[in-house]
Design a protein around this motif. Sequence first.
Motif, PDB file in Angstrom:
ATOM      1  N   SER A 165      56.795  -0.169 -63.906  1.00  0.00           N
ATOM      2  CA  SER A 165      57.584  -0.223 -65.137  1.00  0.00           C
ATOM      3  C   SER A 165      56.877  -0.991 -66.252  1.00  0.00           C
ATOM      4  CB  SER A 165      58.936  -0.886 -64.871  1.00  0.00           C
ATOM      5  OG  SER A 165      58.750  -2.209 -64.353  1.00  0.00           O
ATOM      6  N   ALA A 166      55.800  -1.690 -65.931  1.00  0.00           N
ATOM      7  CA  ALA A 166      55.080  -2.487 -66.925  1.00  0.00           C
ATOM      8  C   ALA A 166      54.230  -1.598 -67.822  1.00  0.00           C
ATOM      9  CB  ALA A 166      54.199  -3.523 -66.237  1.00  0.00           C
ATOM     10  N   PRO A 167      54.011  -2.010 -69.076  1.00  0.00           N
ATOM     11  CA  PRO A 167      53.169  -1.213 -69.971  1.00  0.00           C
ATOM     12  C   PRO A 167      51.702  -1.333 -69.607  1.00  0.00           C
ATOM     13  CG  PRO A 167      53.836  -3.234 -71.059  1.00  0.00           C
ATOM     14  CD  PRO A 167      54.584  -3.192 -69.765  1.00  0.00           C
ATOM     15  N   VAL A 168      50.966  -0.265 -69.858  1.00  0.00           N
ATOM     16  CA  VAL A 168      49.514  -0.286 -69.655  1.00  0.00           C
ATOM     17  C   VAL A 168      48.880  -1.072 -70.804  1.00  0.00           C
ATOM     18  CG1 VAL A 168      47.405   1.071 -69.441  1.00  0.00           C
ATOM     19  CG2 VAL A 168      49.547   1.921 -68.458  1.00  0.00           C
ATOM     20  N   THR A 169      48.084  -2.053 -70.467  1.00  0.00           N
ATOM     21  CA  THR A 169      47.346  -2.866 -71.432  1.00  0.00           C
ATOM     22  C   THR A 169      45.855  -2.687 -71.182  1.00  0.00           C
ATOM     23  OG1 THR A 169      47.269  -4.769 -69.946  1.00  0.00           O
ATOM     24  CG2 THR A 169      49.189  -4.590 -71.425  1.00  0.00           C
ATOM     25  N   PRO A 170      44.998  -3.121 -72.114  1.00  0.00           N
ATOM     26  CA  PRO A 170      43.562  -3.085 -71.830  1.00  0.00           C
ATOM     27  C   PRO A 170      43.198  -3.847 -70.563  1.00  0.00           C
ATOM     28  CG  PRO A 170      43.911  -3.373 -74.167  1.00  0.00           C
ATOM     29  CD  PRO A 170      45.269  -3.478 -73.528  1.00  0.00           C
ATOM     30  N   ALA A 171      43.867  -4.974 -70.309  1.00  0.00           N
ATOM     31  CA  ALA A 171      43.571  -5.748 -69.098  1.00  0.00           C
ATOM     32  C   ALA A 171      43.922  -4.959 -67.843  1.00  0.00           C
ATOM     33  CB  ALA A 171      44.353  -7.067 -69.126  1.00  0.00           C
ATOM     34  N   ALA A 172      45.060  -4.245 -67.867  1.00  0.00           N
ATOM     35  CA  ALA A 172      45.458  -3.454 -66.706  1.00  0.00           C
ATOM     36  C   ALA A 172      44.504  -2.289 -66.482  1.00  0.00           C
ATOM     37  CB  ALA A 172      46.885  -2.938 -66.896  1.00  0.00           C
ATOM     38  N   ALA A 173      44.151  -1.588 -67.562  1.00  0.00           N
ATOM     39  CA  ALA A 173      43.217  -0.464 -67.429  1.00  0.00           C
ATOM     40  C   ALA A 173      41.871  -0.945 -66.916  1.00  0.00           C
ATOM     41  CB  ALA A 173      43.061   0.233 -68.778  1.00  0.00           C
ATOM     42  N   ALA A 174      41.415  -2.081 -67.425  1.00  0.00           N
ATOM     43  CA  ALA A 174      40.132  -2.626 -66.978  1.00  0.00           C
ATOM     44  C   ALA A 174      40.183  -3.007 -65.507  1.00  0.00           C
ATOM     45  CB  ALA A 174      39.762  -3.832 -67.828  1.00  0.00           C
ATOM     46  N   ALA A 175      41.299  -3.575 -65.054  1.00  0.00           N
ATOM     47  CA  ALA A 175      41.424  -3.974 -63.651  1.00  0.00           C
ATOM     48  C   ALA A 175      41.274  -2.777 -62.725  1.00  0.00           C
ATOM     49  CB  ALA A 175      42.765  -4.660 -63.419  1.00  0.00           C
ATOM     50  N   VAL A 176      41.860  -1.644 -63.110  1.00  0.00           N
ATOM     51  CA  VAL A 176      41.751  -0.423 -62.290  1.00  0.00           C
ATOM     52  C   VAL A 176      40.315   0.085 -62.283  1.00  0.00           C
ATOM     53  CG1 VAL A 176      42.506   1.964 -62.036  1.00  0.00           C
ATOM     54  CG2 VAL A 176      44.158   0.184 -62.680  1.00  0.00           C
ATOM     55  N   LEU A 177      39.694   0.128 -63.441  1.00  0.00           N
ATOM     56  CA  LEU A 177      38.311   0.597 -63.528  1.00  0.00           C
ATOM     57  C   LEU A 177      37.375  -0.283 -62.713  1.00  0.00           C
ATOM     58  CD1 LEU A 177      38.232   1.397 -67.344  1.00  0.00           C
ATOM     59  CD2 LEU A 177      38.019   3.078 -65.513  1.00  0.00           C
ATOM     60  N   LEU A 178      37.567  -1.581 -62.783  1.00  0.00           N
ATOM     61  CA  LEU A 178      36.710  -2.510 -62.041  1.00  0.00           C
ATOM     62  C   LEU A 178      36.932  -2.374 -60.538  1.00  0.00           C
ATOM     63  CD1 LEU A 178      37.105  -5.613 -64.360  1.00  0.00           C
ATOM     64  CD2 LEU A 178      34.976  -4.376 -63.940  1.00  0.00           C
ATOM     65  N   ALA A 205      35.550  -5.419 -73.821  1.00  0.00           N
ATOM     66  CA  ALA A 205      35.194  -6.812 -73.542  1.00  0.00           C
ATOM     67  C   ALA A 205      35.395  -7.176 -72.079  1.00  0.00           C
ATOM     68  CB  ALA A 205      36.009  -7.737 -74.435  1.00  0.00           C
ATOM     69  N   ARG A 206      36.191  -6.394 -71.368  1.00  0.00           N
ATOM     70  CA  ARG A 206      36.495  -6.697 -69.966  1.00  0.00           C
ATOM     71  C   ARG A 206      35.652  -5.882 -68.988  1.00  0.00           C
ATOM     72  NH1 ARG A 206      41.103  -7.649 -72.895  1.00  0.00           N
ATOM     73  NH2 ARG A 206      42.473  -9.340 -72.128  1.00  0.00           N
ATOM     74  N   LEU A 207      34.765  -5.033 -69.509  1.00  0.00           N
ATOM     75  CA  LEU A 207      34.030  -4.100 -68.650  1.00  0.00           C
ATOM     76  C   LEU A 207      32.536  -4.345 -68.686  1.00  0.00           C
ATOM     77  CD1 LEU A 207      35.918  -0.799 -69.612  1.00  0.00           C
ATOM     78  CD2 LEU A 207      36.291  -2.243 -67.589  1.00  0.00           C
ATOM     79  N   PRO A 208      31.844  -4.075 -67.567  1.00  0.00           N
ATOM     80  CA  PRO A 208      30.395  -4.244 -67.534  1.00  0.00           C
ATOM     81  C   PRO A 208      29.620  -3.008 -67.985  1.00  0.00           C
ATOM     82  CG  PRO A 208      31.175  -3.718 -65.336  1.00  0.00           C
ATOM     83  CD  PRO A 208      32.394  -3.782 -66.216  1.00  0.00           C
ATOM     84  N   TRP A 209      30.323  -1.895 -68.211  1.00  0.00           N
ATOM     85  CA  TRP A 209      29.651  -0.638 -68.546  1.00  0.00           C
ATOM     86  C   TRP A 209      29.662  -0.416 -70.056  1.00  0.00           C
ATOM     87  CZ3 TRP A 209      34.112  -0.260 -65.249  1.00  0.00           C
ATOM     88  CH2 TRP A 209      33.799  -0.365 -63.891  1.00  0.00           C
ATOM     89  N   PRO A 210      28.720   0.345 -70.581  1.00  0.00           N
ATOM     90  CA  PRO A 210      28.782   0.731 -71.993  1.00  0.00           C
ATOM     91  C   PRO A 210      30.103   1.445 -72.274  1.00  0.00           C
ATOM     92  CG  PRO A 210      26.693   1.403 -71.012  1.00  0.00           C
ATOM     93  CD  PRO A 210      27.557   0.946 -69.889  1.00  0.00           C
TER      94      PRO A 210
END
Length: 224
Positions: A165-178, A205-210
């Motif tokens: 039920s929580a909104p998707v944030t950049p931090a949440a998207a980054a956590a999944v990608l990582l 800013a939260r990701l190691p990839w280009p």
Amino acid sequence: MCLAALLGIRPGLTAVIGGGGKTTLLRTLGEELAGEGFRVLLCTSTKIFPFPDLETWTGSNEEALGEALAARRLVCAGTPLSGLGKLSAPEIPMERLAALADYVLVEADGSAGRPFKAHAPHEPVIPPEANRTVCVLGASGFGRPVAEAAHRPALFAALAGIPESAPVTPAAAAAVLLAENLPHQIFLNQVETAEDRRLASALAARLPWPTAAGALQRKEYISC
């Protein structure tokens, strides 16, 4: 800067995964590269709708496919799936396709039209011949509940450490990608406003990839 250079696309086979505009990215890259005189093949390792205004090549005749690429530069290839209107992977192996075309762009994932995605164990279907994997996300999903914005929402929420039920944030998207650690390059699509650009920067800013961002429909792109 052209999109192919921005995403680091090299000759050979590129896999495109994620959500939020994979098919549009394939077509945009294909037109750009074909316009530069390269032979470009669009296909899938899973399922894809054919491009309505692009020749779709089927079968296993490599010579015929090579002739089609030489004549038209941009061709879609696949195997028709009866009753679905979709194509599966071409009959010719990916290794041979990479020898026939300068660039092979493969949609290697499905997202049910959602801007974000978490991957089941059998996904994505990245061909071993791929020298580049680009993950696409859609900025339209930011601020929406995981249950609405993500394909496989339960898995996405678990990897992000938040409820569905929580909104998707950049931090949440980054956590999944990582957690999944799949791509070489990120492309955030549907970036059209100053707020979208702020969110793109927060994600990068939260990701190691280009990470690149832009609006494929407008053909506008930036590096983050």
